[in-house]
Design an enzyme around this catalytic site. Structure first.
Site, PDB file in Angstrom:
ATOM      1  N   ILE A   1       0.846  -1.207   0.000  1.00 27.09           N
ATOM      2  CA  ILE A   1       0.000   0.000   0.000  1.00 27.09           C
ATOM      3  C   ILE A   1       0.877   1.251   0.000  1.00 27.09           C
ATOM      4  CG2 ILE A   1      -1.947   1.170   1.094  1.00 27.09           C
ATOM      5  CD1 ILE A   1      -2.684  -1.460   2.457  1.00 27.09           C
TER       6      ILE A   1
ATOM      7  N   THR B   1      -6.290  -1.347  10.415  1.00 24.91           N
ATOM      8  CA  THR B   1      -7.054  -2.370   9.698  1.00 24.91           C
ATOM      9  C   THR B   1      -8.413  -2.631  10.351  1.00 24.91           C
ATOM     10  OG1 THR B   1      -7.048  -4.739   9.197  1.00 24.91           O
ATOM     11  CG2 THR B   1      -5.734  -4.069  11.066  1.00 24.91           C
ATOM     12  N   ASP B   2      -9.335  -3.178   9.561  1.00 24.05           N
ATOM     13  CA  ASP B   2     -10.636  -3.561  10.129  1.00 24.05           C
ATOM     14  C   ASP B   2     -10.515  -4.785  11.038  1.00 24.05           C
ATOM     15  OD1 ASP B   2     -10.145  -5.464   8.132  1.00 24.05           O
ATOM     16  OD2 ASP B   2     -12.050  -5.178   7.092  1.00 24.05           O
ATOM     17  N   GLU B   3      -9.370  -5.509  10.949  1.00 24.36           N
ATOM     18  CA  GLU B   3      -9.233  -6.747  11.735  1.00 24.36           C
ATOM     19  C   GLU B   3      -9.185  -6.485  13.237  1.00 24.36           C
ATOM     20  OE1 GLU B   3      -6.604  -9.748  10.367  1.00 24.36           O
ATOM     21  OE2 GLU B   3      -6.917  -9.251   8.272  1.00 24.36           O
TER      22      GLU B   3
ATOM     23  N   TYR C   1      -1.472 -10.662  14.847  1.00 25.70           N
ATOM     24  CA  TYR C   1      -1.396  -9.511  13.932  1.00 25.70           C
ATOM     25  C   TYR C   1      -2.401  -8.436  14.354  1.00 25.70           C
ATOM     26  CZ  TYR C   1      -2.640  -6.576   9.969  1.00 25.70           C
ATOM     27  OH  TYR C   1      -2.950  -5.488   9.185  1.00 25.70           O
TER      28      TYR C   1
ATOM     29  N   LYS D   1      -1.859  -4.642  15.972  1.00 24.45           N
ATOM     30  CA  LYS D   1      -2.381  -3.432  15.327  1.00 24.45           C
ATOM     31  C   LYS D   1      -3.322  -2.694  16.289  1.00 24.45           C
ATOM     32  CE  LYS D   1      -1.909  -2.069  11.629  1.00 24.45           C
ATOM     33  NZ  LYS D   1      -0.873  -1.177  11.020  1.00 24.45           N
TER      34      LYS D   1
ATOM     35  N   ARG E   1     -14.705 -11.422   2.939  1.00 24.86           N
ATOM     36  CA  ARG E   1     -13.901 -10.219   3.093  1.00 24.86           C
ATOM     37  C   ARG E   1     -14.536  -9.116   2.249  1.00 24.86           C
ATOM     38  NH1 ARG E   1     -12.619 -12.860   6.702  1.00 24.86           N
ATOM     39  NH2 ARG E   1     -10.560 -13.479   7.449  1.00 24.86           N
TER      40      ARG E   1
ATOM     41  N   GLY F   1      -8.183 -19.866  14.214  1.00 26.66           N
ATOM     42  CA  GLY F   1      -8.853 -18.632  14.658  1.00 26.66           C
ATOM     43  C   GLY F   1      -9.356 -17.773  13.502  1.00 26.66           C
TER      44      GLY F   1
HETATM   45  P1  NAD Z   1       3.296  -4.944   3.445  1.00 29.33           P
HETATM   46  O1  NAD Z   1       3.620  -6.120   4.307  1.00 29.33           O
HETATM   47  O2  NAD Z   1       3.153  -5.128   1.976  1.00 29.33           O
HETATM   48  O3  NAD Z   1       4.426  -3.816   3.648  1.00 29.33           O
HETATM   49  C1  NAD Z   1       4.952  -3.484   4.900  1.00 29.33           C
HETATM   50  C2  NAD Z   1       6.205  -2.623   4.679  1.00 29.33           C
HETATM   51  O4  NAD Z   1       6.698  -2.228   5.971  1.00 29.33           O
HETATM   52  C3  NAD Z   1       7.346  -3.362   3.970  1.00 29.33           C
HETATM   53  O5  NAD Z   1       7.908  -2.543   2.966  1.00 29.33           O
HETATM   54  C4  NAD Z   1       8.352  -3.627   5.090  1.00 29.33           C
HETATM   55  O6  NAD Z   1       9.694  -3.678   4.634  1.00 29.33           O
HETATM   56  C5  NAD Z   1       8.106  -2.426   5.999  1.00 29.33           C
HETATM   57  N1  NAD Z   1       8.505  -2.677   7.396  1.00 29.33           N
HETATM   58  C6  NAD Z   1       8.178  -3.754   8.165  1.00 29.33           C
HETATM   59  N2  NAD Z   1       8.749  -3.641   9.383  1.00 29.33           N
HETATM   60  C7  NAD Z   1       9.420  -2.454   9.394  1.00 29.33           C
HETATM   61  C8  NAD Z   1      10.192  -1.778  10.373  1.00 29.33           C
HETATM   62  N3  NAD Z   1      10.393  -2.294  11.595  1.00 29.33           N
HETATM   63  N4  NAD Z   1      10.730  -0.573  10.048  1.00 29.33           N
HETATM   64  C9  NAD Z   1      10.543  -0.043   8.807  1.00 29.33           C
HETATM   65  N5  NAD Z   1       9.845  -0.652   7.847  1.00 29.33           N
HETATM   66  C10 NAD Z   1       9.282  -1.842   8.123  1.00 29.33           C
HETATM   67  O7  NAD Z   1       2.000  -4.301   4.084  1.00 29.33           O
HETATM   68  P2  NAD Z   1       0.741  -3.592   3.378  1.00 29.33           P
HETATM   69  O8  NAD Z   1      -0.218  -4.627   2.974  1.00 29.33           O
HETATM   70  O9  NAD Z   1       1.230  -2.593   2.408  1.00 29.33           O
HETATM   71  O10 NAD Z   1       0.111  -2.848   4.644  1.00 29.33           O
HETATM   72  C11 NAD Z   1       0.532  -1.535   4.992  1.00 29.33           C
HETATM   73  C12 NAD Z   1      -0.234  -1.080   6.223  1.00 29.33           C
HETATM   74  O11 NAD Z   1      -1.637  -1.093   5.952  1.00 29.33           O
HETATM   75  C13 NAD Z   1      -0.035  -1.983   7.446  1.00 29.33           C
HETATM   76  O12 NAD Z   1       0.039  -1.155   8.578  1.00 29.33           O
HETATM   77  C14 NAD Z   1      -1.287  -2.838   7.487  1.00 29.33           C
HETATM   78  O13 NAD Z   1      -1.603  -3.230   8.800  1.00 29.33           O
HETATM   79  C15 NAD Z   1      -2.313  -1.872   6.923  1.00 29.33           C
HETATM   80  N6  NAD Z   1      -3.468  -2.489   6.255  1.00 29.33           N
HETATM   81  C16 NAD Z   1      -3.265  -3.403   5.253  1.00 29.33           C
HETATM   82  C17 NAD Z   1      -4.365  -3.930   4.591  1.00 29.33           C
HETATM   83  C18 NAD Z   1      -4.195  -4.917   3.467  1.00 29.33           C
HETATM   84  O14 NAD Z   1      -5.191  -5.467   2.994  1.00 29.33           O
HETATM   85  N7  NAD Z   1      -2.993  -5.167   2.969  1.00 29.33           N
HETATM   86  C19 NAD Z   1      -5.665  -3.554   4.960  1.00 29.33           C
HETATM   87  C20 NAD Z   1      -5.826  -2.624   5.993  1.00 29.33           C
HETATM   88  C21 NAD Z   1      -4.724  -2.090   6.617  1.00 29.33           C
HETATM   89  O1  TDX Z   2      -4.012 -19.312   0.715  1.00 36.47           O
HETATM   90  C1  TDX Z   2      -4.966 -18.702   1.232  1.00 36.47           C
HETATM   91  N1  TDX Z   2      -6.229 -19.260   1.205  1.00 36.47           N
HETATM   92  C2  TDX Z   2      -7.319 -18.666   1.777  1.00 36.47           C
HETATM   93  O2  TDX Z   2      -8.428 -19.221   1.741  1.00 36.47           O
HETATM   94  C3  TDX Z   2      -4.799 -17.410   1.871  1.00 36.47           C
HETATM   95  C4  TDX Z   2      -3.455 -16.752   1.922  1.00 36.47           C
HETATM   96  C5  TDX Z   2      -5.920 -16.825   2.421  1.00 36.47           C
HETATM   97  N2  TDX Z   2      -7.137 -17.429   2.402  1.00 36.47           N
HETATM   98  C6  TDX Z   2      -8.295 -16.739   3.001  1.00 36.47           C
HETATM   99  C7  TDX Z   2      -8.087 -16.208   4.402  1.00 36.47           C
HETATM  100  C8  TDX Z   2      -8.960 -14.989   4.426  1.00 36.47           C
HETATM  101  O3  TDX Z   2     -10.286 -15.339   4.767  1.00 36.47           O
HETATM  102  O4  TDX Z   2      -8.536 -15.583   2.192  1.00 36.47           O
HETATM  103  C9  TDX Z   2      -8.933 -14.465   2.992  1.00 36.47           C
HETATM  104  C10 TDX Z   2      -7.942 -13.326   2.784  1.00 36.47           C
HETATM  105  O5  TDX Z   2      -6.698 -13.730   3.336  1.00 36.47           O
HETATM  106  P1  TDX Z   2      -5.424 -12.749   3.356  1.00 36.47           P
HETATM  107  O6  TDX Z   2      -5.153 -12.268   1.970  1.00 36.47           O
HETATM  108  O7  TDX Z   2      -4.340 -13.423   4.117  1.00 36.47           O
HETATM  109  O8  TDX Z   2      -6.018 -11.470   4.138  1.00 36.47           O
HETATM  110  P2  TDX Z   2      -6.629 -11.304   5.612  1.00 36.47           P
HETATM  111  O9  TDX Z   2      -6.187 -12.361   6.525  1.00 36.47           O
HETATM  112  O10 TDX Z   2      -8.095 -11.061   5.449  1.00 36.47           O
HETATM  113  O11 TDX Z   2      -5.881  -9.914   6.045  1.00 36.47           O
HETATM  114  C11 TDX Z   2      -5.703  -8.845   5.075  1.00 36.47           C
HETATM  115  O12 TDX Z   2      -6.639  -7.816   5.249  1.00 36.47           O
HETATM  116  C12 TDX Z   2      -6.510  -6.991   6.379  1.00 36.47           C
HETATM  117  C13 TDX Z   2      -4.288  -8.274   5.159  1.00 36.47           C
HETATM  118  O13 TDX Z   2      -3.328  -9.322   4.995  1.00 36.47           O
HETATM  119  C14 TDX Z   2      -4.059  -7.528   6.440  1.00 36.47           C
HETATM  120  O14 TDX Z   2      -2.762  -6.926   6.448  1.00 36.47           O
HETATM  121  C15 TDX Z   2      -5.112  -6.460   6.552  1.00 36.47           C
HETATM  122  O15 TDX Z   2      -5.002  -5.803   7.790  1.00 36.47           O
END
Ligand code: NAD
Ligand code: TDX
Length: 328
Positions: free
Chosen positions: A12, A123-125, A148, A152, A212, A273
């Site tokens: 993101i 996050t919504d989690e 996780y 958060k 989701r 979980g």
């Molecule tokens: P991501 O795992 O793709 O990226 C995380 C980044 O943070 C990486 O570039 C990593 O190198 C960096 N990082 C990790 N630990 C660090 C540290 N100690 N110091 C500096 N950098 C560090 O994550 P994402 O999916 O882009 O998520 C970004 C943010 O958005 C997170 O806070 C996550 O909780 C939140 N979020 C993600 C989602 C989703 O669906 N991906 C949804 C809602 C909220």
């Molecule tokens: O191999 C898989 N098979 C499967 O059924 C994986 C990786 C996931 N899943 C399911 C688990 C979840 O119900 O799919 C759904 C989505 O899984 P993820 O992509 O791992 O996302 P989720 O656990 O919902 O969390 C994501 O959304 C909220 C992000 O990873 C988080 O960083 C964010 O906060």
């Protein structure tokens, strides 16, 4: 506008930096990223000659570095986190360090260096699990279920505490599941797409009935852009795509794109979980800031599938190197 973006080499964060530097010619960004397995500086290789962008490799838990960088900026946009639920089930140490202690380090530095504006991406989690009815909103109580989401939630509480106790000018956003380019191929949508390209099956946890609420990453980033410009200090904003879908139906949509069917689905043991359903009520940010998602879910999914088809050089080495067997 001078921003310190943390975690800007992740999914993101890198899309956010590209959005901001493309939209605002007066925006300067320092990107602080540790480059964990999830961070990839190639995501931003197009900015190598952009004088408004600077990359610093480092840890948000490093007090000295964080204090030095915060002096140079006016606003912190905090994405850095350990973000994959399955990894937090196996080992949660880094989740607590980065998500809780790292956020704390940034808050203390923001306070000590002239109360810098602080936007925290969450996050919504943190709200836990929904049954078949209802949606999460800003008023929902916290009830995290994984290490996780608990880490958060801890970071959200610390951010709010710094507002209430010290008047630090903060905002928080809690967003639903993002998808789009540059998402690490361990998350469900990119894992499913890249598996199909490689001729592998899509692993579905349990019966695939978990739900989701998906949002295209640019819509999330536009919401963050609006919050840092006109969000009310001290407030939380819930952001969602209003696109709820069962995992099994999502897998079938992806398969349909490749003209494949259920023969490419593999039911595997469920995540420990495993939260049943997430869904967000985004009324507040829509009414107060005028935000709305601009991407229709199916169009965003098509765009994402095409991106992964075109950018195999980006994901193939990551998949080979990192994803061995993240057991649930
Ligand atoms: P991501 O795992 O793709 O990226 C995380 C980044 O943070 C990486 O570039 C990593 O190198 C960096 N990082 C990790 N630990 C660090 C540290 N100690 N110091 C500096 N950098 C560090 O994550 P994402 O999916 O882009 O998520 C970004 C943010 O958005 C997170 O806070 C996550 O909780 C939140 N979020 C993600 C989602 C989703 O669906 N991906 C949804 C809602 C909220
Ligand atoms: O191999 C898989 N098979 C499967 O059924 C994986 C990786 C996931 N899943 C399911 C688990 C979840 O119900 O799919 C759904 C989505 O899984 P993820 O992509 O791992 O996302 P989720 O656990 O919902 O969390 C994501 O959304 C909220 C992000 O990873 C988080 O960083 C964010 O906060």
């Amino acid at each position: 506008m001078k921003l310190l973006v943390t975690g800007g080499c992740g999914f993101i964060g890198s899309n956010f930096i590209l959005h901001m530097l493309n939209k605002y010619k007066n925006c300067k960004i320092i990107n602080l990223d540790k480059l964990t397995y999830a961070g990839n500086s190639n995501n931003l290789s197009s900015l190598k000659n952009n004088s408004n962008y600077r990359f610093v490799k480092g840890d948000i838990c490093d007090k000295k570095l964080v204090n030095k960088l915060i002096k140079k900026i006016d606003t912190i946009v905090h994405f850095a986190a350990e973000s994959h639920v399955d990894r937090s089930i196996l080992k949660a140490d880094e989740f607590v360090k980065t998500n809780v202690l790292g956020t704390f380090t940034l808050l203390v530095a923001a306070l000590r260096n002239g109360k810098k504006r602080f936007h925290h991406i969450s996050t919504d989690e943190v709200f836990g699990d929904l049954g078949n009815k209802g949606k999460f909103s800003e008023k929902t109580s916290y009830n995290p279920h994984s290490a996780y989401s608990a880490s958060k939630a801890g970071s959200d509480h610390l951010v709010r505490a710094y507002f209430h106790t010290h008047n630090l000018p903060i905002t928080i956003s809690n967003c639903s599941n993002n998808f789009g380019p540059y998402q690490f191929p361990e998350k469900f949508i990119p894992l499913a797409i890249t598996n199909i390209i490689e001729g592998r099956k899509i692993p579905i946890y349990g019966k695939g009935l978990n739900i989701r609420d998906w949002i295209y990453v640019d819509d999330h980033n536009e919401a963050i852009d609006m919050i840092i410009h006109k969000g009310m200090i001290g407030e939380t904003y819930c952001i969602g795509g209003s696109s709820e879908i069962k995992n099994i139906d999502l897998a079938r949509l992806i398969l349909k794109h490749f003209k494949l069917g259920d023969e490419m689905i593999e039911y595997v043991s469920d995540r420990k979980g495993h939260d049943f359903r997430y869904a967000i009520n985004s009324t507040k940010i829509k009414k107060e800031l005028g935000w709305k998602p601009r991407h229709n879910f199916k169009a965003g999914l098509k765009k994402t599938i095409n991106w992964y088809k075109k950018n195999q050089d980006w994901w193939f080495p990551l998949k080979k190197r990192v994803i061995k067997n993240i057991t649930r």
